[in-house]
Scaffold this motif. Structure first.
Motif, PDB file in Angstrom:
ATOM      1  N   SER A 177       9.590  53.830 -84.068  1.00  0.00           N
ATOM      2  CA  SER A 177       9.210  53.452 -82.775  1.00  0.00           C
ATOM      3  C   SER A 177       7.999  54.440 -81.826  1.00  0.00           C
ATOM      4  CB  SER A 177      10.256  52.972 -81.871  1.00  0.00           C
ATOM      5  OG  SER A 177      10.917  51.891 -82.371  1.00  0.00           O
ATOM      6  N   PRO A 178       7.044  54.919 -82.667  1.00  0.00           N
ATOM      7  CA  PRO A 178       6.157  55.973 -82.009  1.00  0.00           C
ATOM      8  C   PRO A 178       5.459  55.586 -80.687  1.00  0.00           C
ATOM      9  CG  PRO A 178       5.144  55.077 -84.052  1.00  0.00           C
ATOM     10  CD  PRO A 178       6.485  54.152 -83.728  1.00  0.00           C
ATOM     11  N   GLU A 179       5.404  54.387 -80.550  1.00  0.00           N
ATOM     12  CA  GLU A 179       4.764  53.906 -79.343  1.00  0.00           C
ATOM     13  C   GLU A 179       5.783  53.994 -78.054  1.00  0.00           C
ATOM     14  OE1 GLU A 179       5.886  51.766 -81.747  1.00  0.00           O
ATOM     15  OE2 GLU A 179       7.356  50.790 -80.554  1.00  0.00           O
ATOM     16  N   ARG A 180       6.937  54.074 -78.383  1.00  0.00           N
ATOM     17  CA  ARG A 180       7.996  54.101 -77.383  1.00  0.00           C
ATOM     18  C   ARG A 180       8.865  55.514 -77.125  1.00  0.00           C
ATOM     19  NH1 ARG A 180      13.620  53.391 -77.346  1.00  0.00           N
ATOM     20  NH2 ARG A 180      13.512  52.588 -79.449  1.00  0.00           N
ATOM     21  N   CYS A 181       8.929  56.247 -78.183  1.00  0.00           N
ATOM     22  CA  CYS A 181       9.871  57.527 -78.342  1.00  0.00           C
ATOM     23  C   CYS A 181       8.828  58.684 -78.422  1.00  0.00           C
ATOM     24  CB  CYS A 181      10.534  57.435 -79.484  1.00  0.00           C
ATOM     25  SG  CYS A 181      11.697  56.371 -79.434  1.00  0.00           S
ATOM     26  N   VAL A 182       9.142  59.417 -77.551  1.00  0.00           N
ATOM     27  CA  VAL A 182       8.556  61.070 -77.759  1.00  0.00           C
ATOM     28  C   VAL A 182       9.891  61.940 -78.084  1.00  0.00           C
ATOM     29  CG1 VAL A 182       7.455  62.731 -76.334  1.00  0.00           C
ATOM     30  CG2 VAL A 182       7.083  60.260 -75.771  1.00  0.00           C
ATOM     31  N   VAL A 183       9.569  62.637 -78.948  1.00  0.00           N
ATOM     32  CA  VAL A 183      10.630  63.785 -79.160  1.00  0.00           C
ATOM     33  C   VAL A 183      10.333  65.177 -78.801  1.00  0.00           C
ATOM     34  CG1 VAL A 183      11.604  65.138 -81.247  1.00  0.00           C
ATOM     35  CG2 VAL A 183      10.972  62.683 -81.774  1.00  0.00           C
ATOM     36  N   ILE A 184      11.044  65.579 -77.904  1.00  0.00           N
ATOM     37  CA  ILE A 184      10.845  66.940 -77.340  1.00  0.00           C
ATOM     38  C   ILE A 184      11.703  67.916 -77.951  1.00  0.00           C
ATOM     39  CG2 ILE A 184      11.405  68.038 -75.051  1.00  0.00           C
ATOM     40  CD1 ILE A 184       9.385  65.682 -74.542  1.00  0.00           C
ATOM     41  N   ASP A 185      10.903  69.114 -78.287  1.00  0.00           N
ATOM     42  CA  ASP A 185      11.743  70.176 -78.760  1.00  0.00           C
ATOM     43  C   ASP A 185      12.564  71.044 -77.688  1.00  0.00           C
ATOM     44  OD1 ASP A 185      12.703  72.774 -80.293  1.00  0.00           O
ATOM     45  OD2 ASP A 185      10.431  73.235 -80.766  1.00  0.00           O
ATOM     46  N   ALA A 186      13.938  70.593 -77.809  1.00  0.00           N
ATOM     47  CA  ALA A 186      14.786  71.315 -76.765  1.00  0.00           C
ATOM     48  C   ALA A 186      15.142  72.512 -77.162  1.00  0.00           C
ATOM     49  CB  ALA A 186      15.908  70.267 -76.551  1.00  0.00           C
ATOM     50  N   SER A 187      14.844  73.196 -78.193  1.00  0.00           N
ATOM     51  CA  SER A 187      15.290  74.469 -78.582  1.00  0.00           C
ATOM     52  C   SER A 187      14.336  75.630 -77.907  1.00  0.00           C
ATOM     53  CB  SER A 187      15.301  74.741 -80.048  1.00  0.00           C
ATOM     54  OG  SER A 187      13.984  74.657 -80.572  1.00  0.00           O
ATOM     55  N   GLN A 188      13.189  75.130 -77.364  1.00  0.00           N
ATOM     56  CA  GLN A 188      12.402  75.980 -76.675  1.00  0.00           C
ATOM     57  C   GLN A 188      12.809  76.465 -75.301  1.00  0.00           C
ATOM     58  OE1 GLN A 188       8.040  74.394 -76.697  1.00  0.00           O
ATOM     59  NE2 GLN A 188       9.284  72.485 -76.701  1.00  0.00           N
ATOM     60  N   PRO A 189      12.369  77.455 -74.793  1.00  0.00           N
ATOM     61  CA  PRO A 189      12.655  77.778 -73.337  1.00  0.00           C
ATOM     62  C   PRO A 189      12.548  76.767 -72.620  1.00  0.00           C
ATOM     63  CG  PRO A 189      11.136  79.603 -74.409  1.00  0.00           C
ATOM     64  CD  PRO A 189      11.209  78.470 -75.279  1.00  0.00           C
ATOM     65  N   LEU A 190      13.248  76.700 -71.591  1.00  0.00           N
ATOM     66  CA  LEU A 190      13.602  75.471 -70.520  1.00  0.00           C
ATOM     67  C   LEU A 190      12.034  75.382 -70.126  1.00  0.00           C
ATOM     68  CD1 LEU A 190      15.287  73.446 -69.336  1.00  0.00           C
ATOM     69  CD2 LEU A 190      15.795  74.893 -67.512  1.00  0.00           C
ATOM     70  N   GLU A 191      11.354  76.099 -69.685  1.00  0.00           N
ATOM     71  CA  GLU A 191      10.146  75.897 -69.151  1.00  0.00           C
ATOM     72  C   GLU A 191       9.055  74.970 -69.951  1.00  0.00           C
ATOM     73  OE1 GLU A 191       9.178  79.859 -67.280  1.00  0.00           O
ATOM     74  OE2 GLU A 191       7.410  79.517 -68.588  1.00  0.00           O
ATOM     75  N   ASP A 192       9.195  75.559 -71.285  1.00  0.00           N
ATOM     76  CA  ASP A 192       8.357  74.772 -72.360  1.00  0.00           C
ATOM     77  C   ASP A 192       8.808  73.362 -72.413  1.00  0.00           C
ATOM     78  OD1 ASP A 192       6.930  77.237 -72.535  1.00  0.00           O
ATOM     79  OD2 ASP A 192       7.876  77.807 -74.056  1.00  0.00           O
ATOM     80  N   VAL A 193      10.074  73.388 -72.508  1.00  0.00           N
ATOM     81  CA  VAL A 193      10.716  71.819 -72.631  1.00  0.00           C
ATOM     82  C   VAL A 193      10.231  70.968 -71.578  1.00  0.00           C
ATOM     83  CG1 VAL A 193      12.992  70.497 -72.594  1.00  0.00           C
ATOM     84  CG2 VAL A 193      12.787  72.802 -73.748  1.00  0.00           C
ATOM     85  N   GLN A 194      10.322  71.515 -70.267  1.00  0.00           N
ATOM     86  CA  GLN A 194      10.070  70.777 -69.082  1.00  0.00           C
ATOM     87  C   GLN A 194       8.473  70.529 -68.960  1.00  0.00           C
ATOM     88  OE1 GLN A 194      12.558  72.442 -65.981  1.00  0.00           O
ATOM     89  NE2 GLN A 194      14.093  71.198 -66.644  1.00  0.00           N
ATOM     90  N   ARG A 195       7.666  71.415 -69.537  1.00  0.00           N
ATOM     91  CA  ARG A 195       6.303  71.193 -69.673  1.00  0.00           C
ATOM     92  C   ARG A 195       5.904  69.994 -70.583  1.00  0.00           C
ATOM     93  NH1 ARG A 195       4.212  75.192 -73.244  1.00  0.00           N
ATOM     94  NH2 ARG A 195       5.221  73.575 -74.802  1.00  0.00           N
ATOM     95  N   ASP A 196       6.776  69.928 -71.703  1.00  0.00           N
ATOM     96  CA  ASP A 196       6.532  68.873 -72.537  1.00  0.00           C
ATOM     97  C   ASP A 196       7.061  67.406 -72.227  1.00  0.00           C
ATOM     98  OD1 ASP A 196       5.411  70.782 -74.176  1.00  0.00           O
ATOM     99  OD2 ASP A 196       7.294  70.815 -75.786  1.00  0.00           O
ATOM    100  N   ILE A 197       8.111  67.565 -71.207  1.00  0.00           N
ATOM    101  CA  ILE A 197       8.771  66.318 -70.713  1.00  0.00           C
ATOM    102  C   ILE A 197       7.680  65.753 -69.749  1.00  0.00           C
ATOM    103  CG2 ILE A 197      10.261  65.247 -69.233  1.00  0.00           C
ATOM    104  CD1 ILE A 197      12.465  67.109 -70.627  1.00  0.00           C
ATOM    105  N   ALA A 198       7.146  66.674 -68.767  1.00  0.00           N
ATOM    106  CA  ALA A 198       6.101  66.433 -67.637  1.00  0.00           C
ATOM    107  C   ALA A 198       4.917  65.751 -68.569  1.00  0.00           C
ATOM    108  CB  ALA A 198       5.768  67.452 -66.993  1.00  0.00           C
ATOM    109  N   GLU A 199       4.455  66.090 -69.605  1.00  0.00           N
ATOM    110  CA  GLU A 199       3.218  65.892 -70.084  1.00  0.00           C
ATOM    111  C   GLU A 199       3.800  64.267 -70.659  1.00  0.00           C
ATOM    112  OE1 GLU A 199       1.587  68.638 -73.250  1.00  0.00           O
ATOM    113  OE2 GLU A 199       1.210  66.910 -74.226  1.00  0.00           O
ATOM    114  N   ALA A 200       4.694  64.123 -71.356  1.00  0.00           N
ATOM    115  CA  ALA A 200       5.053  62.781 -71.894  1.00  0.00           C
ATOM    116  C   ALA A 200       5.217  61.765 -70.663  1.00  0.00           C
ATOM    117  CB  ALA A 200       6.469  62.630 -72.557  1.00  0.00           C
ATOM    118  N   LEU A 201       5.753  62.081 -69.501  1.00  0.00           N
ATOM    119  CA  LEU A 201       5.841  61.200 -68.430  1.00  0.00           C
ATOM    120  C   LEU A 201       4.374  60.890 -67.642  1.00  0.00           C
ATOM    121  CD1 LEU A 201       9.045  62.962 -66.636  1.00  0.00           C
ATOM    122  CD2 LEU A 201       8.892  60.675 -67.686  1.00  0.00           C
TER     123      LEU A 201
END
Ligand code: TMP
Length: 210
Positions: A177-201
């Protein structure tokens, strides 16, 4: 705009709690009215079902009892929280939803995915999340983090192999379900995780508004 339904998924210790707070702040910054909730749980009855599911016990919980309890709680949660919110134009941010059932009961426990799909249809009809963020982390790292928090619940007592299957399950769901799901690499430093989450949002919001 109608209310949107966002879910957060991942194996144990991926950092859902911290990142949910980050998403709540993002929703507030966009002045989006939202309800933040979780599964299993989200209503008094569904929270009681959560207790039943998470409490370690001597009696072996049968796979089908576990599956039905997950969907029983979900039915209650949908009727009393999720659907009314979406129908009134509010966004819903949910800590886990039916992808967790496919990942844990389907891939983890080995239950038939066609059976899960039938229950999904029965309980949700055509309701599906609009966006699902899957926080992904190597199982060993996640379990180590989770074990530092509190006494392990009934799921956290499972073997590493169980969580490996759950993790691969989530990754398969994301591929399907690539149209609905975004995989976030949560092993990165928190600020990088949150940058990726913000980008997805931000991407999601831009798509919804176009
Ligand atoms: P939590 O620790 O993220 O609150 O989730 C509680 C546990 O419930 C977690 O180990 C995953 C499990 N779970 C399932 O097995 N199936 C489901 O459908 C849901 C929603 C959660």
């Amino acid at each position: 705009m109608h209310g949107k339904f966002i879910t957060i998924e991942g194996t144990e210790g991926v950092g859902k709690t911290t990142n949910i707070e980050f998403i709540q702040a993002w929703l507030n910054s966009r002045k989006l009215d939202f309800v933040s909730t979780r599964e299993p749980g989200g209503t008094p009855l569904a929270e009681q079902i959560r207790e039943l599911l998470l409490t370690p016990r001597k009696e072996k919980v049968s796979n089908s009892a576990e599956l039905l309890l997950m969907f029983a709680g979900r039915a209650q949660h949908l009727d009393h929280v999720i659907l009314p919110a979406i129908q009134s134009g509010r966004w819903v941010l949910c800590d886990r939803f039916t992808d967790a059932t496919y990942a844990y009961q389907g891939y983890g426990r080995g239950m038939d995915k066609a059976l899960i799909a039938q229950l999904e249809q029965l309980v949700q009809a055509d309701l599906r999340p609009n966006l699902t963020l899957i926080l992904d982390i190597p199982v060993e790292i996640g379990l180590k983090r989770a074990s530092q928090r509190s006494t392990p619940d009934r799921f956290e007592r499972e073997q590493t192999e169980f969580f490996e299957r759950v993790r691969q399950g989530y990754l398969s769901i994301a591929t399907e379900s690539p149209e609905r799901c975004v995989v976030i690499d949560a092993s990165q430093p928190l600020e990088d995780v949150q940058r990726d989450i913000a980008e997805a949002l931000n991407d999601f919001l831009a798509r919804e508004q176009s």
